[in-house]
Scaffold this active site. Structure first.
Site, PDB file in Angstrom:
ATOM      1  N   ASP A  64       0.867  -1.171   0.000  1.00 26.58           N
ATOM      2  CA  ASP A  64       0.000   0.000   0.000  1.00 26.58           C
ATOM      3  C   ASP A  64       0.906   1.223   0.000  1.00 26.58           C
ATOM      4  O   ASP A  64       1.596   1.504   0.982  1.00 26.58           O
ATOM      5  CB  ASP A  64      -0.892  -0.015   1.241  1.00 26.58           C
ATOM      6  CG  ASP A  64      -1.852   1.166   1.290  1.00 26.58           C
ATOM      7  OD1 ASP A  64      -1.721   2.080   0.447  1.00 26.58           O
ATOM      8  OD2 ASP A  64      -2.723   1.188   2.171  1.00 26.58           O
ATOM      9  N   SER A 143       5.853  12.331 -15.936  1.00 26.62           N
ATOM     10  CA  SER A 143       4.779  12.787 -16.814  1.00 26.62           C
ATOM     11  C   SER A 143       5.302  13.935 -17.655  1.00 26.62           C
ATOM     12  O   SER A 143       6.000  14.826 -17.155  1.00 26.62           O
ATOM     13  CB  SER A 143       3.580  13.263 -15.994  1.00 26.62           C
ATOM     14  OG  SER A 143       2.644  13.958 -16.809  1.00 26.62           O
ATOM     15  N   TYR A 157      -2.770  17.083 -10.351  1.00 27.57           N
ATOM     16  CA  TYR A 157      -1.914  15.999 -10.842  1.00 27.57           C
ATOM     17  C   TYR A 157      -0.611  16.553 -11.401  1.00 27.57           C
ATOM     18  O   TYR A 157       0.476  16.048 -11.110  1.00 27.57           O
ATOM     19  CB  TYR A 157      -2.670  15.202 -11.904  1.00 27.57           C
ATOM     20  CG  TYR A 157      -1.859  14.094 -12.540  1.00 27.57           C
ATOM     21  CD1 TYR A 157      -1.551  12.933 -11.838  1.00 27.57           C
ATOM     22  CD2 TYR A 157      -1.416  14.212 -13.855  1.00 27.57           C
ATOM     23  CE1 TYR A 157      -0.813  11.923 -12.425  1.00 27.57           C
ATOM     24  CE2 TYR A 157      -0.686  13.200 -14.453  1.00 27.57           C
ATOM     25  CZ  TYR A 157      -0.380  12.053 -13.732  1.00 27.57           C
ATOM     26  OH  TYR A 157       0.349  11.056 -14.319  1.00 27.57           O
ATOM     27  N   LYS A 161       3.126  15.707 -10.016  1.00 28.40           N
ATOM     28  CA  LYS A 161       4.136  15.093 -10.879  1.00 28.40           C
ATOM     29  C   LYS A 161       5.365  15.986 -11.004  1.00 28.40           C
ATOM     30  O   LYS A 161       6.499  15.494 -11.109  1.00 28.40           O
ATOM     31  CB  LYS A 161       3.548  14.775 -12.251  1.00 28.40           C
ATOM     32  CG  LYS A 161       2.752  13.485 -12.290  1.00 28.40           C
ATOM     33  CD  LYS A 161       3.628  12.283 -11.971  1.00 28.40           C
ATOM     34  CE  LYS A 161       2.926  10.970 -12.175  1.00 28.40           C
ATOM     35  NZ  LYS A 161       3.789   9.811 -11.840  1.00 28.40           N
TER      36      LYS A 161
END
Length: 297
Positions: A64, A143, A157, A161
């Site tokens: 996890d 990304s 996001y 990133k």
């Protein structure tokens, strides 16, 4: 050469594809998956079936990414069995879409946790072993949004990133004298073959979202459709897993610092080239040029 590899967020998408590609190369691959006995039990069975069908060594392991205890236990189990850990792949992540103002600070913090803090947890568990060995590879799945075109409604996001990329760059220098290599693989916008868009979260503040809809109606759908149009027909997510497998297979010292897999060509590679050149020049100016090339520990 057979490597012992752990990859986070490997239940689907880039993670699952990469785990399979590496296992087919003959490596021992631990696919980090959370809730292996619960909702992700089918993914665990898929990994076991893949191993049996292909004679590969792909093993699902409970991990996890939001839990240091879970990650510590997974890494400890891997090292206990093999006495080493050769490659750490940071792939876990989560995307959310919507007007930035609509996200609460707590919602942003959860995105940051999934994409950034998860890498720090895994590094703290794994890096002591890599430093002790004096070798290894830390590979980050980034990304193109960190330095390329950035359409709106993806800010949480993109911000996370970008933070992860900054960590990766700093870690590269700090691990060099330990003999540990860094590679950053930069996927572009793959709108199929991953669950990023399908499983992406949304802001809880529906009222603010509705206000933005009065001036930006259907914006996220427009962005998604245009990104899909920009991608060539053969832009499959396996391009990313194949590139990761290629990098892992390269001899130590010959792996690229960055590799872009960006079918839509959003400009990230061009900007990264400049940023990395400036970084290299600056490290030279302050007498730390040795940090650009890992040395055998």
């Amino acid at each position: 050469m057979n490597h012992v590899i752990v990859i986070s967020g490997a239940s689907s998408g880039f993670g699952a594809l990469t785990a399979r590609a590496l296992a087919l190369q003959g490596h021992t691959v631990y696919a980090g998956i959370r809730e292996t006995t619960g909702r992700n039990a089918p993914r665990v069975q898929e990994a076991a079936d893949f191993s049996a069908q292909h004679g590969a060594d792909l093993r699902a392991i409970e991990m996890d990414s939001a839990s240091q205890e879970s990650i510590d236990a997974a890494v400890a189990a891997i090292i206990a069995e093999h006495g080493r850990l050769d490659v750490v792949i940071h792939n876990a992540g989560h995307m959310v879409t919507g007007p930035t103002e609509a996200f609460t600070p707590e919602e942003l913090a959860r995105v940051y946790d999934a994409n950034v803090l998860s890498t720090q947890r895994l590094n703290r568990a794994a890096l002591p072993q890599l430093r002790k060995q004096g070798n290894g590879l830390v590979l980050w799945v980034g990304s193109s949004s960190t330095k390329g075109g950035t359409p709106p409604y993806l800010a949480p996001y993109f911000a996370a990133k970008s933070a992860m990329d900054a960590l990766a760059v700093s870690y590269a220098a700090e691990l060099a004298r330990w003999g540990v290599e860094t590679s950053i693989v930069i996927p572009g916008s793959f709108t199929s073959g991953t669950n990023h868009f399908a499983n992406g979260g949304h802001a809880a503040d529906a009222a603010t979202v509705a206000e933005y809809e009065t001036r930006y109606a259907g914006l996220m759908e427009q962005v998604s459709a245009k990104l899909a149009e920009l991608a060539p027909a053969d832009a499959d997510a396996s391009l990313v897993s194949d590139e990761i497998a290629r990098i892992v297979a390269l001899p130590a010292g010959q792996r690229p610092f960055r590799s872009h897999i960006d079918p839509a060509n959003d400009g990230s590679e061009e900007v990264s080239d400049v940023a990395d050149r400036i970084r290299a020049e600056f490290l030279g100016r302050i007498g730390l040029e040795d940090l650009l090339t890992p040395v055998a520990g």
